[in-house]
Design an enzyme around this catalytic site. Structure first.
Site, PDB file in Angstrom:
ATOM      1  N   LYS A   1      -8.105 -39.977 -22.313  1.00 55.11           N
ATOM      2  CA  LYS A   1      -7.747 -40.526 -21.831  1.00 55.11           C
ATOM      3  C   LYS A   1      -8.893 -40.761 -21.185  1.00 55.11           C
ATOM      4  CE  LYS A   1      -2.951 -42.092 -22.086  1.00 55.11           C
ATOM      5  NZ  LYS A   1      -2.093 -42.442 -21.050  1.00 55.11           N
TER       6      LYS A   1
ATOM      7  N   LYS B   1      -1.046 -41.334 -33.332  1.00 55.56           N
ATOM      8  CA  LYS B   1      -0.451 -41.659 -32.991  1.00 55.56           C
ATOM      9  C   LYS B   1       0.223 -43.113 -32.551  1.00 55.56           C
ATOM     10  CE  LYS B   1       0.667 -40.645 -28.524  1.00 55.56           C
ATOM     11  NZ  LYS B   1       1.597 -40.903 -28.289  1.00 55.56           N
TER      12      LYS B   1
ATOM     13  N   LYS C   1       1.167 -46.930 -26.509  1.00 53.49           N
ATOM     14  CA  LYS C   1       1.692 -47.897 -26.681  1.00 53.49           C
ATOM     15  C   LYS C   1      -0.086 -48.684 -26.399  1.00 53.49           C
ATOM     16  CE  LYS C   1       5.341 -46.651 -23.011  1.00 53.49           C
ATOM     17  NZ  LYS C   1       4.403 -45.576 -22.345  1.00 53.49           N
TER      18      LYS C   1
HETATM   19  P1  ATP Z   1       0.425 -43.701 -23.877  1.00 54.00           P
HETATM   20  O1  ATP Z   1       0.122 -44.176 -25.341  1.00 54.00           O
HETATM   21  O2  ATP Z   1      -0.137 -45.429 -23.455  1.00 54.00           O
HETATM   22  O3  ATP Z   1       0.668 -42.934 -23.070  1.00 54.00           O
HETATM   23  P2  ATP Z   1       3.276 -43.734 -25.720  1.00 54.00           P
HETATM   24  O4  ATP Z   1       2.836 -44.233 -26.401  1.00 54.00           O
HETATM   25  O5  ATP Z   1       2.335 -42.535 -26.146  1.00 54.00           O
HETATM   26  O6  ATP Z   1       1.705 -43.719 -24.123  1.00 54.00           O
HETATM   27  P3  ATP Z   1       4.497 -42.347 -23.373  1.00 54.00           P
HETATM   28  O7  ATP Z   1       5.528 -43.345 -22.210  1.00 54.00           O
HETATM   29  O8  ATP Z   1       3.521 -41.278 -22.787  1.00 54.00           O
HETATM   30  O9  ATP Z   1       3.992 -43.462 -25.002  1.00 54.00           O
HETATM   31  O10 ATP Z   1       5.622 -41.486 -24.304  1.00 54.00           O
HETATM   32  C1  ATP Z   1       6.792 -41.709 -23.765  1.00 54.00           C
HETATM   33  C2  ATP Z   1       7.429 -40.923 -24.780  1.00 54.00           C
HETATM   34  O11 ATP Z   1       7.641 -41.312 -26.339  1.00 54.00           O
HETATM   35  C3  ATP Z   1       7.451 -38.601 -24.755  1.00 54.00           C
HETATM   36  O12 ATP Z   1       8.270 -38.559 -24.505  1.00 54.00           O
HETATM   37  C4  ATP Z   1       6.715 -39.620 -25.771  1.00 54.00           C
HETATM   38  O13 ATP Z   1       6.637 -38.072 -26.465  1.00 54.00           O
HETATM   39  C5  ATP Z   1       6.654 -40.374 -26.885  1.00 54.00           C
HETATM   40  N1  ATP Z   1       6.213 -40.999 -27.820  1.00 54.00           N
HETATM   41  C6  ATP Z   1       5.300 -41.617 -27.518  1.00 54.00           C
HETATM   42  N2  ATP Z   1       4.366 -41.680 -28.593  1.00 54.00           N
HETATM   43  C7  ATP Z   1       5.480 -41.024 -29.714  1.00 54.00           C
HETATM   44  C8  ATP Z   1       4.886 -41.680 -31.199  1.00 54.00           C
HETATM   45  N3  ATP Z   1       4.234 -41.812 -31.410  1.00 54.00           N
HETATM   46  N4  ATP Z   1       5.615 -39.974 -31.627  1.00 54.00           N
HETATM   47  C9  ATP Z   1       6.573 -39.563 -31.100  1.00 54.00           C
HETATM   48  N5  ATP Z   1       6.858 -40.000 -29.897  1.00 54.00           N
HETATM   49  C10 ATP Z   1       6.790 -40.232 -29.316  1.00 54.00           C
END
Ligand code: ATP
Ligand code: LTN
Length: 327
Positions: free
Chosen positions: A112, A194, A197
């Protein structure tokens, strides 16, 4: 005694099917058998720039989505992180026992901070310590998260063990709860990264609130692998990812889905997957639309959640302060 479960999601964008599969789907099951805290971690969200008005709305969006996905406020405690000041307070105390070098090794920080053009901030560096505070305040037994959070849970455990060693038994050492098969949903446009968001390519991510046509379009345009077979295999990352998503939403095994689509084309499989997703997401969208308007209802749930959370966290914080010689 019921087990204590704690988890959180940042209100920094639209929740997607990765968040659902990796985290929320587990939460819905766990809320029945445990004392569950589901936090909206806005203090974590501001480690990257946010527009204040949008952030305020996103907090309510996230609360409404938790409920629309099946989190029942009568069973679980839903609250906003910034509405319990014990979180940043404990984070400060933990900062003072956290090895700097360990934070430097966090992969999320490395990824990040690289993305931030104007130089990174101390909050992003400190992110895992605040997360450790979130978890340790509630004497948490288990933390249901996706695979990307594994390293953060490890540092949380290390800090808990160090605190107990240095000051005497005070906090519970939590376990991560990560589902093997489904803990890492990949982008539909790039199956080596992955689903996220903050992905720059919106076609890679299916949001829980995307409309029927958008979901169908994103699935239809998802990248596929060479060949024609619909099987889960290491050399077929894109199709394997779609099969995992199908398996979670249809509650069928990968083998059953492979059998169902044997001899069929990628296009037929994608059509089946889009229909399935729309069928499953429809009730979530409907419920979301009906509760998101009712700000009074959402505020009441969040107020009750924060008040209950404070009643629990204040006990741990008091003990930590006393042990450290504060107050
Ligand atoms: P960003 O990528 O913007 O940091 P994010 O999409 O990873 O955000 P988070 O708020 O960081 O979302 O994650 C919330 C929850 O969702 C965490 O438990 C994280 O492990 C899970 N998560 C996020 N992305 C995935 C994914 N692609 N597959 C499975 N679990 C996920
Ligand atoms: N860093 C987590 C969000 C998060 C969290 C937590 C998850 C903040 N505090 C405590 C579990 C427990 C993420 O998913 N990005």
């Amino acid at each position: 005694m019921k087990k204590v479960i704690f988890s959180g999601i940042q209100p920094s964008g639209n929740l997607h099917i990765g968040n659902y599969v990796g985290a929320i789907a587990q939460w819905v099951k766990l809320q029945n058998e445990s004392e569950a805290f589901f936090c909206i971690v806005d203090l974590h969200a501001i480690t990257v720039p946010q527009d204040p008005e949008t952030l305020r709305e996103k907090v309510l969006d996230t609360a409404a989505l938790y409920i629309a996905c099946g989190i029942d406020p009568k069973k679980a405690h839903i609250f906003v992180q910034s509405e319990n000041p014990d979180h940043p307070y404990l984070a400060w105390l933990l900062n003072c026992i956290t090895p700097f070098g360990q934070l430097e090794r966090m992969t999320q920080f490395k990824d990040k901070s690289k993305k931030q053009q104007e130089g990174t901030n101390a909050g992003l560096f400190d992110y895992p310590v605040l997360m450790a505070a979130d978890i340790l305040l509630y004497q948490t037994d288990e933390v249901p998260v996706g695979e990307d959070q594994k390293q953060h849970i490890e540092i949380t455990r290390d800090l808990a063990e160090k605190f107990n060693r240095d000051f005497g038994q005070t906090v519970k050492v939590p376990e991560a709860l990560i589902q093997n098969e489904t803990s890492r949903i990949m982008s539909l446009q790039n199956p080596t990264s992955k689903m996220s968001k903050s992905d720059n390519d919106p076609m890679g991510t299916i949001n829980l609130l995307d409309g029927v046509e958008i979901v169908s379009e994103k699935v239809a345009k998802a990248v596929t692998d060479s060949g024609t077979e619909i099987v889960k295999r290491e050399d077929k990352l894109a199709i394997s990812n779609l099969l995992t998503i199908h398996s979670v939403f249809s509650e069928s095994s990968i083998q059953e889905i492979e059998k169902e689509y044997k001899g069929k084309s990628y296009a037929e499989f994608k059509k089946g997957l889009a229909d399935l997703l729309n069928k499953k997401l429809d009730p979530i969208r409907e419920k979301y639309n009906s509760i998101r308007e009712d700000v009074k209802f959402l505020r009441q749930i969040l107020d009750e959640g924060a008040s209950y959370a404070r009643s629990k966290s204040s006990k741990t914080l008091r003990e930590v302060r006393v042990k450290m010689g504060l107050g």
